[in-house]
Design a protein around this motif. Structure first.
Motif: not given
Length: 260
Positions: A194-206
Protein backbone atom coordinates in the motif's frame (compact mmCIF):
# COMPACT_ATOMS: atom_id res chain seq x y z
CA UNK A 1 -64.35 -13.86 49.29
CA UNK A 2 -60.79 -15.06 49.16
CA UNK A 3 -58.56 -13.87 46.36
CA UNK A 4 -55.56 -15.69 44.99
CA UNK A 5 -52.40 -13.60 45.34
CA UNK A 6 -50.96 -12.55 42.02
CA UNK A 7 -47.52 -14.14 41.59
CA UNK A 8 -44.76 -11.63 41.13
CA UNK A 9 -43.80 -10.97 37.54
CA UNK A 10 -40.74 -12.93 36.46
CA UNK A 11 -37.63 -10.83 35.99
CA UNK A 12 -34.69 -12.26 34.13
CA UNK A 13 -31.17 -11.73 35.38
CA UNK A 14 -28.94 -9.06 33.93
CA UNK A 15 -25.97 -9.70 31.67
CA UNK A 16 -23.08 -7.41 32.61
CA UNK A 17 -20.57 -7.06 29.78
CA UNK A 18 -17.48 -6.09 31.76
CA UNK A 19 -14.13 -4.95 30.44
CA UNK A 20 -11.28 -6.49 32.46
CA UNK A 21 -8.65 -4.18 30.98
CA UNK A 22 -5.21 -5.38 29.84
CA UNK A 23 -4.71 -7.73 32.80
CA UNK A 24 -3.48 -5.72 35.78
CA UNK A 25 -6.16 -5.78 38.53
CA UNK A 26 -5.18 -2.23 39.52
CA UNK A 27 -6.44 -1.04 36.12
CA UNK A 28 -9.99 -2.33 36.62
CA UNK A 29 -12.72 0.27 36.96
CA UNK A 30 -14.37 0.42 40.38
CA UNK A 31 -17.62 -0.80 38.82
CA UNK A 32 -15.87 -3.81 37.28
CA UNK A 33 -14.10 -4.74 40.52
CA UNK A 34 -17.35 -4.56 42.49
CA UNK A 35 -19.26 -6.69 40.00
CA UNK A 36 -16.52 -9.34 39.91
CA UNK A 37 -16.37 -9.47 43.71
CA UNK A 38 -20.09 -10.09 44.15
CA UNK A 39 -20.92 -12.17 41.05
CA UNK A 40 -22.23 -15.71 41.49
CA UNK A 41 -21.62 -16.53 37.80
CA UNK A 42 -18.70 -15.25 35.72
CA UNK A 43 -18.27 -16.20 32.06
CA UNK A 44 -14.75 -15.20 31.09
CA UNK A 45 -12.37 -15.14 28.16
CA UNK A 46 -8.95 -16.77 28.16
CA UNK A 47 -7.23 -13.37 28.17
CA UNK A 48 -8.64 -12.45 31.57
CA UNK A 49 -5.70 -12.79 33.96
CA UNK A 50 -5.65 -15.16 36.91
CA UNK A 51 -5.05 -12.17 39.21
CA UNK A 52 -8.38 -10.69 38.15
CA UNK A 53 -10.27 -13.98 38.45
CA UNK A 54 -8.85 -14.28 41.97
CA UNK A 55 -11.01 -11.29 42.94
CA UNK A 56 -14.15 -13.42 42.53
CA UNK A 57 -15.87 -14.69 45.64
CA UNK A 58 -14.88 -18.24 46.69
CA UNK A 59 -18.20 -19.82 45.70
CA UNK A 60 -18.48 -18.09 42.33
CA UNK A 61 -19.04 -20.29 39.30
CA UNK A 62 -16.32 -19.51 36.74
CA UNK A 63 -17.08 -20.57 33.17
CA UNK A 64 -14.23 -20.28 30.67
CA UNK A 65 -15.07 -19.67 27.01
CA UNK A 66 -11.45 -19.13 25.96
CA UNK A 67 -10.60 -18.64 22.31
CA UNK A 68 -7.15 -19.52 21.01
CA UNK A 69 -6.24 -19.18 17.34
CA UNK A 70 -9.68 -20.05 16.03
CA UNK A 71 -10.06 -22.99 18.46
CA UNK A 72 -13.02 -22.00 20.58
CA UNK A 73 -14.19 -23.68 23.75
CA UNK A 74 -17.64 -22.56 22.58
CA UNK A 75 -18.60 -21.00 19.24
CA UNK A 76 -19.83 -17.43 19.59
CA UNK A 77 -23.45 -18.45 19.00
CA UNK A 78 -23.24 -20.89 21.91
CA UNK A 79 -21.69 -18.23 24.15
CA UNK A 80 -24.62 -15.97 23.31
CA UNK A 81 -27.04 -18.79 24.12
CA UNK A 82 -25.24 -19.52 27.41
CA UNK A 83 -25.59 -15.91 28.57
CA UNK A 84 -29.27 -15.80 27.62
CA UNK A 85 -29.97 -19.16 29.27
CA UNK A 86 -28.37 -18.11 32.55
CA UNK A 87 -30.23 -14.79 32.60
CA UNK A 88 -33.59 -16.37 31.74
CA UNK A 89 -33.05 -18.70 34.70
CA UNK A 90 -33.11 -15.57 36.84
CA UNK A 91 -29.35 -15.33 37.39
CA UNK A 92 -27.19 -12.25 36.90
CA UNK A 93 -24.15 -13.01 34.75
CA UNK A 94 -20.84 -11.14 34.60
CA UNK A 95 -19.41 -11.62 31.10
CA UNK A 96 -15.76 -10.76 31.66
CA UNK A 97 -13.65 -9.76 28.68
CA UNK A 98 -10.03 -8.73 28.27
CA UNK A 99 -9.62 -5.06 27.39
CA UNK A 100 -12.87 -3.32 26.48
CA UNK A 101 -15.94 -5.41 25.57
CA UNK A 102 -16.72 -3.28 22.51
CA UNK A 103 -13.23 -3.30 20.95
CA UNK A 104 -12.70 -6.66 19.25
CA UNK A 105 -14.47 -8.33 22.18
CA UNK A 106 -17.67 -9.33 20.36
CA UNK A 107 -19.55 -7.49 23.06
CA UNK A 108 -21.85 -5.97 20.48
CA UNK A 109 -22.98 -9.41 19.31
CA UNK A 110 -23.61 -10.60 22.86
CA UNK A 111 -25.54 -7.46 23.76
CA UNK A 112 -27.74 -7.86 20.67
CA UNK A 113 -28.45 -11.52 21.49
CA UNK A 114 -29.39 -10.70 25.07
CA UNK A 115 -31.66 -7.82 24.14
CA UNK A 116 -33.36 -9.90 21.45
CA UNK A 117 -34.23 -12.44 24.17
CA UNK A 118 -35.61 -9.75 26.47
CA UNK A 119 -32.60 -9.86 28.80
CA UNK A 120 -31.35 -6.55 30.25
CA UNK A 121 -27.72 -5.68 29.53
CA UNK A 122 -25.29 -3.32 31.23
CA UNK A 123 -22.02 -2.36 29.55
CA UNK A 124 -19.04 -1.73 31.83
CA UNK A 125 -16.18 -0.34 29.71
CA UNK A 126 -12.58 -1.24 30.42
CA UNK A 127 -9.17 0.11 29.49
CA UNK A 128 -8.58 -1.27 26.01
CA UNK A 129 -5.65 -3.59 25.36
CA UNK A 130 -4.19 -0.98 23.00
CA UNK A 131 -4.35 1.85 25.52
CA UNK A 132 -3.13 -0.24 28.42
CA UNK A 133 -0.29 -2.01 26.62
CA UNK A 134 0.98 1.13 24.90
CA UNK A 135 0.92 3.12 28.12
CA UNK A 136 2.76 0.38 30.02
CA UNK A 137 5.40 0.33 27.27
CA UNK A 138 5.81 4.12 27.37
CA UNK A 139 4.43 4.54 23.84
CA UNK A 140 2.13 7.52 23.22
CA UNK A 141 -0.34 6.47 20.54
CA UNK A 142 -0.79 10.14 19.63
CA UNK A 143 1.90 12.81 19.68
CA UNK A 144 1.74 16.37 18.39
CA UNK A 145 4.92 15.81 16.40
CA UNK A 146 4.21 12.30 15.16
CA UNK A 147 0.56 11.18 15.06
CA UNK A 148 -2.89 12.73 15.28
CA UNK A 149 -4.80 9.66 14.06
CA UNK A 150 -5.03 6.20 15.65
CA UNK A 151 -6.67 3.19 13.98
CA UNK A 152 -7.43 -0.26 15.40
CA UNK A 153 -7.65 -3.27 13.08
CA UNK A 154 -7.86 -7.04 13.52
CA UNK A 155 -5.08 -9.02 11.88
CA UNK A 156 -6.86 -12.36 12.02
CA UNK A 157 -10.15 -11.60 10.31
CA UNK A 158 -11.39 -13.49 7.29
CA UNK A 159 -10.33 -12.00 3.97
CA UNK A 160 -7.31 -10.16 5.36
CA UNK A 161 -5.82 -9.64 1.91
CA UNK A 162 -9.07 -8.07 0.66
CA UNK A 163 -9.38 -5.57 3.51
CA UNK A 164 -8.62 -1.97 2.58
CA UNK A 165 -6.10 -0.55 5.04
CA UNK A 166 -4.84 2.19 2.76
CA UNK A 167 -4.41 5.44 4.64
CA UNK A 168 -4.52 3.81 8.08
CA UNK A 169 -0.74 3.85 8.55
CA UNK A 170 1.93 6.33 7.52
CA UNK A 171 3.06 9.82 8.35
CA UNK A 172 1.01 11.31 11.18
CA UNK A 173 -0.81 8.04 11.84
CA UNK A 174 -0.57 5.13 14.29
CA UNK A 175 -1.93 1.70 13.45
CA UNK A 176 -2.61 -0.82 16.23
CA UNK A 177 -3.14 -4.41 15.14
CA UNK A 178 -4.90 -6.91 17.36
CA UNK A 179 -4.53 -10.68 16.79
CA UNK A 180 -1.78 -10.17 14.23
CA UNK A 181 0.99 -12.57 15.28
CA UNK A 182 0.08 -15.44 12.99
CA UNK A 183 -0.42 -13.16 9.99
CA UNK A 184 2.56 -10.86 10.65
CA UNK A 185 4.24 -11.69 7.29
CA UNK A 186 1.06 -10.93 5.34
CA UNK A 187 0.45 -7.74 7.36
CA UNK A 188 3.91 -6.37 6.54
CA UNK A 189 3.54 -7.26 2.86
CA UNK A 190 0.07 -5.73 2.72
CA UNK A 191 1.16 -2.42 4.25
CA UNK A 192 4.29 -2.13 2.11
CA UNK A 193 2.24 -2.92 -1.00
CA UNK A 194 0.00 0.00 0.00
CA UNK A 195 3.06 2.26 -0.07
CA UNK A 196 4.20 2.25 3.55
CA UNK A 197 7.96 2.54 3.92
CA UNK A 198 9.76 -0.72 4.80
CA UNK A 199 11.69 1.35 7.36
CA UNK A 200 8.55 2.46 9.24
CA UNK A 201 9.15 1.80 12.98
CA UNK A 202 7.21 -1.04 14.56
CA UNK A 203 6.80 -2.23 18.15
CA UNK A 204 5.38 -5.56 19.27
CA UNK A 205 4.09 -5.59 22.86
CA UNK A 206 3.72 -8.97 24.54
CA UNK A 207 1.78 -9.29 27.81
CA UNK A 208 1.18 -5.55 27.96
CA UNK A 209 0.64 -4.20 31.50
CA UNK A 210 1.24 -7.67 32.94
CA UNK A 211 4.16 -9.40 34.66
CA UNK A 212 6.69 -10.47 32.05
CA UNK A 213 5.80 -7.72 29.58
CA UNK A 214 8.17 -7.51 26.62
CA UNK A 215 8.52 -4.82 23.95
CA UNK A 216 10.51 -5.56 20.81
CA UNK A 217 11.15 -3.09 18.00
CA UNK A 218 12.29 -3.01 14.43
CA UNK A 219 11.38 -1.87 10.93
CA UNK A 220 8.16 -2.89 9.20
CA UNK A 221 10.10 -4.99 6.68
CA UNK A 222 11.41 -7.13 9.52
CA UNK A 223 8.09 -7.60 11.35
CA UNK A 224 7.78 -11.32 10.62
CA UNK A 225 11.33 -12.00 11.77
CA UNK A 226 10.78 -9.84 14.87
CA UNK A 227 7.84 -11.99 15.92
CA UNK A 228 9.56 -15.29 15.07
CA UNK A 229 13.05 -14.55 16.41
CA UNK A 230 11.74 -13.33 19.79
CA UNK A 231 9.12 -16.08 19.95
CA UNK A 232 6.38 -13.59 20.71
CA UNK A 233 3.26 -15.25 22.10
CA UNK A 234 -0.31 -14.11 22.67
CA UNK A 235 -1.52 -11.80 24.09
CA UNK A 236 0.40 -9.33 21.97
CA UNK A 237 -0.25 -6.18 19.97
CA UNK A 238 1.55 -4.76 16.96
CA UNK A 239 1.94 -0.99 16.88
CA UNK A 240 3.06 0.62 13.63
CA UNK A 241 4.07 4.26 13.35
CA UNK A 242 6.65 6.87 14.21
CA UNK A 243 5.39 7.05 17.80
CA UNK A 244 7.00 3.68 18.50
CA UNK A 245 10.43 5.26 18.05
CA UNK A 246 9.73 8.39 20.12
CA UNK A 247 9.12 7.03 23.60
CA UNK A 248 11.55 7.73 26.40
CA UNK A 249 13.70 4.60 26.72
CA UNK A 250 14.28 5.05 30.44
CA UNK A 251 10.58 5.54 31.09
CA UNK A 252 9.71 2.41 29.14
CA UNK A 253 12.33 0.40 31.03
CA UNK A 254 10.95 1.58 34.37
CA UNK A 255 7.42 0.67 33.27
CA UNK A 256 8.54 -2.82 32.23
CA UNK A 257 10.44 -3.41 35.45
CA UNK A 258 7.39 -2.38 37.47
CA UNK A 259 5.40 -5.23 35.89
CA UNK A 260 8.04 -7.96 36.34
Amino acid sequence: MRTTPTPPAFRPGTVFLVGAGPGDPDLLTLRAARLIARAATIVHDGLVSADILALARPDARLISVAKRRARHTLPQEEINALLVREALAGRDVVRLKGGDPFIFGRGGEEAEAARAAGVPVEIVPGISAANGAAAAAGIALTHRDAASVVSFVAGQCKGLSEQDWSGLAGKGRTLVIYMGLRTAPQIAEKLMADGLSPAMPVAVIENGARPGMRVVRGPLAGLAELVADHRIASPALIVIGEVTARDDVALARIAMEAHQ
